[in-house]
Design a protein around this motif. Structure first.
Motif, PDB file in Angstrom:
ATOM      1  N   CYS A 252       0.863  -1.180   0.000  1.00 18.68           N
ATOM      2  CA  CYS A 252       0.000   0.000   0.000  1.00 18.68           C
ATOM      3  C   CYS A 252       0.900   1.231   0.000  1.00 18.68           C
ATOM      4  N   TYR A 253       0.416   2.307  -0.606  1.00 22.71           N
ATOM      5  CA  TYR A 253       1.265   3.495  -0.750  1.00 22.71           C
ATOM      6  C   TYR A 253       0.593   4.787  -0.313  1.00 22.71           C
ATOM      7  N   ASP A 254      -0.697   4.715   0.010  1.00 19.56           N
ATOM      8  CA  ASP A 254      -1.404   5.960   0.338  1.00 19.56           C
ATOM      9  C   ASP A 254      -2.443   5.728   1.427  1.00 19.56           C
ATOM     10  N   SER A 255      -2.928   6.831   1.934  1.00 17.05           N
ATOM     11  CA  SER A 255      -3.803   6.801   3.090  1.00 17.05           C
ATOM     12  C   SER A 255      -5.203   6.265   2.775  1.00 17.05           C
ATOM     13  N   SER A 256      -5.732   6.585   1.593  1.00 14.83           N
ATOM     14  CA  SER A 256      -7.114   6.152   1.287  1.00 14.83           C
ATOM     15  C   SER A 256      -7.206   4.638   1.205  1.00 14.83           C
ATOM     16  N   PHE A 257      -6.270   4.023   0.487  1.00 11.62           N
ATOM     17  CA  PHE A 257      -6.295   2.557   0.417  1.00 11.62           C
ATOM     18  C   PHE A 257      -5.942   1.941   1.767  1.00 11.62           C
ATOM     19  N   ALA A 258      -5.054   2.609   2.514  1.00 12.07           N
ATOM     20  CA  ALA A 258      -4.696   2.082   3.844  1.00 12.07           C
ATOM     21  C   ALA A 258      -5.932   2.040   4.738  1.00 12.07           C
ATOM     22  N   ARG A 259      -6.806   3.070   4.608  1.00  9.90           N
ATOM     23  CA  ARG A 259      -8.038   3.068   5.413  1.00  9.90           C
ATOM     24  C   ARG A 259      -8.922   1.881   5.052  1.00  9.90           C
ATOM     25  N   ILE A 260      -8.967   1.542   3.770  1.00  8.68           N
ATOM     26  CA  ILE A 260      -9.762   0.365   3.353  1.00  8.68           C
ATOM     27  C   ILE A 260      -9.149  -0.905   3.935  1.00  8.68           C
ATOM     28  N   ILE A 261      -7.815  -1.007   3.839  1.00  8.78           N
ATOM     29  CA  ILE A 261      -7.129  -2.197   4.374  1.00  8.78           C
ATOM     30  C   ILE A 261      -7.344  -2.296   5.887  1.00  8.78           C
ATOM     31  N   ALA A 262      -7.362  -1.126   6.551  1.00  8.90           N
ATOM     32  CA  ALA A 262      -7.544  -1.111   8.012  1.00  8.90           C
ATOM     33  C   ALA A 262      -8.854  -1.785   8.412  1.00  8.90           C
ATOM     34  N   GLY A 263      -9.831  -1.776   7.531  1.00 10.45           N
ATOM     35  CA  GLY A 263     -11.122  -2.394   7.828  1.00 10.45           C
ATOM     36  C   GLY A 263     -11.180  -3.864   7.440  1.00 10.45           C
ATOM     37  N   THR A 264     -10.039  -4.463   7.090  1.00 11.83           N
ATOM     38  CA  THR A 264      -9.996  -5.882   6.718  1.00 11.83           C
ATOM     39  C   THR A 264      -9.135  -6.651   7.730  1.00 11.83           C
ATOM     40  N   ASP A 265      -9.046  -7.973   7.530  1.00 11.44           N
ATOM     41  CA  ASP A 265      -8.230  -8.799   8.434  1.00 11.44           C
ATOM     42  C   ASP A 265      -6.807  -9.006   7.922  1.00 11.44           C
TER      43      ASP A 265
ATOM     44  N   ASP B  91       8.922  -0.597  -2.305  1.00  8.66           N
ATOM     45  CA  ASP B  91       9.494   0.354  -3.269  1.00  8.66           C
ATOM     46  C   ASP B  91       8.952   0.080  -4.671  1.00  8.66           C
ATOM     47  N   SER B  92       8.050  -0.927  -4.782  1.00 10.63           N
ATOM     48  CA  SER B  92       7.296  -1.121  -6.026  1.00 10.63           C
ATOM     49  C   SER B  92       6.513   0.141  -6.356  1.00 10.63           C
ATOM     50  N   LEU B  93       6.354   1.037  -5.387  1.00  9.18           N
ATOM     51  CA  LEU B  93       5.673   2.300  -5.657  1.00  9.18           C
ATOM     52  C   LEU B  93       6.384   3.077  -6.757  1.00  9.18           C
ATOM     53  N   GLY B  94       7.688   2.816  -6.915  1.00  7.04           N
ATOM     54  CA  GLY B  94       8.435   3.468  -7.992  1.00  7.04           C
ATOM     55  C   GLY B  94       7.879   3.097  -9.353  1.00  7.04           C
ATOM     56  N   MET B  95       7.327   1.880  -9.447  1.00  6.02           N
ATOM     57  CA  MET B  95       6.765   1.425 -10.721  1.00  6.02           C
ATOM     58  C   MET B  95       5.265   1.737 -10.787  1.00  6.02           C
TER      59      MET B  95
ATOM     60  N   SER C 274      10.227   2.367 -14.789  1.00  5.15           N
ATOM     61  CA  SER C 274      10.296   0.993 -15.287  1.00  5.15           C
ATOM     62  C   SER C 274      10.952   0.058 -14.274  1.00  5.15           C
ATOM     63  N   SER C 275      11.470   0.603 -13.174  1.00  6.10           N
ATOM     64  CA  SER C 275      12.046  -0.235 -12.118  1.00  6.10           C
ATOM     65  C   SER C 275      11.920   0.507 -10.787  1.00  6.10           C
ATOM     66  N   THR C 276      12.411  -0.160  -9.709  1.00  5.07           N
ATOM     67  CA  THR C 276      12.330   0.458  -8.380  1.00  5.07           C
ATOM     68  C   THR C 276      13.572   1.315  -8.078  1.00  5.07           C
TER      69      THR C 276
ATOM     70  N   HIS D 283      14.594 -10.360   1.784  1.00  8.35           N
ATOM     71  CA  HIS D 283      13.931 -10.488   0.468  1.00  8.35           C
ATOM     72  C   HIS D 283      14.906 -11.202  -0.461  1.00  8.35           C
ATOM     73  N   LEU D 284      14.540 -12.426  -0.862  1.00  4.45           N
ATOM     74  CA  LEU D 284      15.419 -13.250  -1.704  1.00  4.45           C
ATOM     75  C   LEU D 284      14.685 -13.743  -2.947  1.00  4.45           C
ATOM     76  N   GLY D 285      15.444 -14.354  -3.848  1.00  5.88           N
ATOM     77  CA  GLY D 285      14.879 -14.804  -5.125  1.00  5.88           C
ATOM     78  C   GLY D 285      15.049 -13.666  -6.111  1.00  5.88           C
ATOM     79  N   LEU D 286      13.954 -13.242  -6.742  1.00  4.10           N
ATOM     80  CA  LEU D 286      14.038 -12.043  -7.563  1.00  4.10           C
ATOM     81  C   LEU D 286      14.098 -10.842  -6.622  1.00  4.10           C
ATOM     82  N   THR D 287      15.222 -10.162  -6.638  1.00  9.92           N
ATOM     83  CA  THR D 287      15.381  -8.962  -5.818  1.00  9.92           C
ATOM     84  C   THR D 287      15.396  -7.790  -6.807  1.00  9.92           C
ATOM     85  N   PRO D 288      14.246  -7.101  -6.939  1.00  9.67           N
ATOM     86  CA  PRO D 288      14.105  -6.137  -8.038  1.00  9.67           C
ATOM     87  C   PRO D 288      15.152  -5.031  -8.060  1.00  9.67           C
TER      88      PRO D 288
END
Ligand code: KIV
Length: 265
Positions: free
Chosen positions: A22-35, A43-47, A53-55, A137-142
């Protein structure tokens, strides 16, 4: 709630851990109401947010800005802040400074760092020593996509698989409380999960990991052209949002909006 104990307990009870970015407050509020168990300000927010095109271009200040916004929207959720490229690679001191700054300024619960080089193992050890929980974080490390040959599956060959598996054991020994496994064969994900006591959180790592993480924009279907095999889209926001905006545009141009209901007398 302490993130280390929460994750440990979940693995002990064999209960799957759910994580979402999550990257912003509005979606975080929705997530806050879930389990949902935990939120990764990735840092996927960069994409997905900034359109790169990358992080690689993401800065620590940007990560802190977005993590603060998420924390405001979901103050009671466990929040992990990704440390971006070059904010923790130059020296152990710089790594400690970056992780400490993220923790102090955002009040997040943990930081995430990529790879398992000797340097990262030493940094993990030092961060945990001073009280900063670390997710590996291992495997594909972007952040290393330029040297990994792109954003593609890792650990298919035996020696590469062995390196990732050893990396997980080393990260556990250095004190990481959990490890994200990205884009590796299911068999390897399961093997690693069974070989360590800390939880593994998979993305494209099959069904054997202790938990799963997906990028919020991906699971909501914001980008209609993005269909990696590991992704399941739980909504089609691309068409829902597109249709809403087209309706608004039509109604403005035909003077249907604003109507009686939307005006002040
Ligand atoms: O940056 C991110 O969102 C991540 C997840 C894909 C695990 O690292």
């Amino acid at each position: 709630m302490n993130i280390i104990n929460f994750y440990k307990e979940k693995k002990k009870k064999k209960e799957p851990i759910s994580m979402i970015t999550c990257y912003d407050s509005s979606f975080a509020r929705i997530i806050a109401g879930t389990d949902i168990d935990s939120i990764l300000v990735g840092d996927s927010l960069g994409m997905v947010f900034q359109g790169n095109s990358s992080t690689i271009p993401v800065t620590l200040d940007e990560m802190i800005y977005h993590t603060k916004a998420v924390k405001r929207g979901a103050p009671n959720k466990l929040i992990i802040c990704d440390l971006p490229f070059l904010s923790y690679h130059i020296s152990i001191e710089r790594g400690i400074e970056s992780a400490g700054k993220a923790l102090k300024e955002t009040n997040c619960d943990a930081v995430k760092i990529e790879s398992n080089s000797e340097f990262i193992l030493e940094l993990t050890l030092r961060l945990v020593e001073i009280g900063i929980p670390v997710m590996g974080h291992l495997g594909l490390t972007p952040q290393s996509h330029n040297t990994l040959g792109g954003h593609k599956i890792q650990g298919r060959e035996a020696d590469a698989a062995q390196k990732i598996a050893k990396g997980a054991v080393d990260m556990e020994e250095s004190g990481a409380f959990a490890i994200v496994l990205e884009m590796i064969p299911e068999k390897l994900g399961l093997e690693i999960t069974n070989s360590i006591e800390i939880p593994t959180i998979g993305i494209g790592a099959g069904r054997g990991t202790d938990g799963q993480v997906l990028v919020i924009n991906d699971l909501l279907g914001v980008d209609s052209s993005f269909h990696p095999k590991f992704l399941k889209k739980y909504a089609n926001l691309h068409s829902v949002v597109g249709e809403a905006i087209r309706n608004y545009d039509t109604e403005v141009k035909s003077r249907v909006f604003p109507s009686q209901d939307n005006i002040f007398h």
